[in-house]
Scaffold this active site. Sequence first.
Site, PDB file in Angstrom:
ATOM      1  N   HIS A 122      33.194  36.789  45.932  1.00  0.00           N
ATOM      2  CA  HIS A 122      32.251  37.129  44.844  1.00  0.00           C
ATOM      3  C   HIS A 122      31.181  36.048  44.662  1.00  0.00           C
ATOM      4  CE1 HIS A 122      33.988  40.854  43.485  1.00  0.00           C
ATOM      5  NE2 HIS A 122      35.184  40.307  43.453  1.00  0.00           N
ATOM      6  N   ASP A 178      39.197  35.309  44.239  1.00  0.00           N
ATOM      7  CA  ASP A 178      39.726  36.656  44.389  1.00  0.00           C
ATOM      8  C   ASP A 178      38.874  37.459  45.369  1.00  0.00           C
ATOM      9  OD1 ASP A 178      37.658  36.499  42.397  1.00  0.00           O
ATOM     10  OD2 ASP A 178      38.058  38.594  41.886  1.00  0.00           O
ATOM     11  N   GLU A 179      39.486  38.482  45.943  1.00  0.00           N
ATOM     12  CA  GLU A 179      38.791  39.457  46.782  1.00  0.00           C
ATOM     13  C   GLU A 179      37.866  38.775  47.797  1.00  0.00           C
ATOM     14  OE1 GLU A 179      37.095  41.999  43.739  1.00  0.00           O
ATOM     15  OE2 GLU A 179      38.921  43.214  43.667  1.00  0.00           O
ATOM     16  N   VAL A 180      38.463  37.892  48.574  1.00  0.00           N
ATOM     17  CA  VAL A 180      37.699  37.155  49.588  1.00  0.00           C
ATOM     18  C   VAL A 180      37.579  38.055  50.815  1.00  0.00           C
ATOM     19  CG1 VAL A 180      37.444  34.964  50.814  1.00  0.00           C
ATOM     20  CG2 VAL A 180      38.692  35.042  48.643  1.00  0.00           C
ATOM     21  N   TYR A 181      36.736  39.054  50.680  1.00  0.00           N
ATOM     22  CA  TYR A 181      36.587  40.051  51.737  1.00  0.00           C
ATOM     23  C   TYR A 181      35.942  39.430  52.972  1.00  0.00           C
ATOM     24  CZ  TYR A 181      37.463  43.333  47.901  1.00  0.00           C
ATOM     25  OH  TYR A 181      38.021  44.000  46.840  1.00  0.00           O
TER      26      TYR A 181
END
Length: 515
Positions: A122, A178-181
């Site tokens: 993010h 978070d959400e380390v795509y």
Amino acid sequence: MCISIPTASIHASLCEEVPEIPLQFTINTKMSGCTPFKMRLVHLDLKGAPPKISYFSEIFPLLRALGANGLLIEYEDMFPYDGQLRLLRATHAYSPSEVAELLRLARCSELEVIPLVQTFGHMEFVLKHAAFAHLREVACFPNTLNPHEAESLALVGAMADQVLELHRDARWLHIGCDEVYCLGEGEASRQWLQQRQNSPEQLCLSHMRAVASHVQARHPGTTALVWDDMLRDMPQDQLAASGVPQLVEPVLWDYGADLDVHGKVLLMEKYRECGFSRLWAASAFKGATGPSQALPPVEHHLRNHEQWLRVASSGPADMLQGIVLTGWQRYDHFSVLCELLPVAIPSLAACLQLLLHGSFTEEVKQSVENFLGVPSLEITAVSEGAGSFPGSHIHALVTQVSLHLRSSVDALLERNRYVTGWFSPYHRRRKRVHPVMVQHIQPEALSLLGRWHTLVQQLEAALQLAFYPDAVEEWLEENVHPSMQRLQSLLQDLHEAAVPQPLPNSPVGGPSQDP
């Protein structure tokens, strides 16, 4: 007494301009000693529709009265970054003096502030800029930071330092993660992963450890928090050996009404065995049921908090430091706005009171409704002017727009027999209408447009008191203008069609009448 203020005289001088909590801002909080969550943080997501500081001055006493005792503030581009980071500021970013005022207001309402700085995933608000685009994990995606570059750690370290410089009393700093795509998909990561025994999990843990170590070294009194989703499925032995459990406190987030209580308890046990000494929970009072959700489904959020209470009563004793009631304003930096904060105050009030009392009985429900001055927490029961809480006018008007604007326009354009039968898209394109039909359609359309125009003007004025111009413009453009433009377009087409036109040789769509 204000948090971290040494003397009563200093406290008085700092808080003298903050109005006392009015009579209606009192509610039964005697049950607060019974809640398993010592800290109850309200999450302020400022990456969309950030309120003006003046609105915080109104709602902070309300939050405290409802049972909150802290804030998790996700500044994103609203923080007044300076130096090389100055380009991260949004157009209406808070100034350093406004941040100081925000913190003063929080202290005076006895709300402990924990700032949040995204440092891994993010990162769109940073990596969208050309100056930092070379630090992306994947060149075409601005969401994830490349953890291999020394400049990446220097960047997020500088961001954390600037934030903590204005939050010198912060006991915690949330570093996101978070959400380390796309982690592991960059060229440097692919090469690194080809080496023996390297894994995406190690890559993730290494960056978390580096950022948390920076916070610990530069700010010894501050502990790093992280969202837990990247840790959940990691092998227990790998997580335990990483050194991360000694540096961070995970925040377990789950916003579902059907949250798996047993699964969460097992996860807490896993984290305890890995060496984490403290854990946090994260629920949601808004922003978790759809990226374009305009009105929070209160019942969903109440069930989510009920499930978290079950987790707290079943999990390892004394591990939970507190709970974050998240209120997401966007799903990410590029998505549309979710529910505006004033619209979600009833949901937040209900959820805080549920946490304090352990259940949401009819008595608690009535207490919340009386406290907020609303006839019911059900969104369909809200009428214009209902409510006595800060932002209640916005809440009432947004509710009317969300429930009725589009549907009323749809009813006229798609279900009115005169419109569908005599002024269809076919007729409108050809500017044809029977004159008598103008008398049937035009008055109703003008009346509908007038009613909504008046209400929208009231809404725009109310929004301008709480929000900056870009947020007002965005919300209206997304939620109001499409329906209003459909009405205006109908009236324009009707006006043009009513101008006398040469009659066709045959009725519209009918057979030729020639002999």
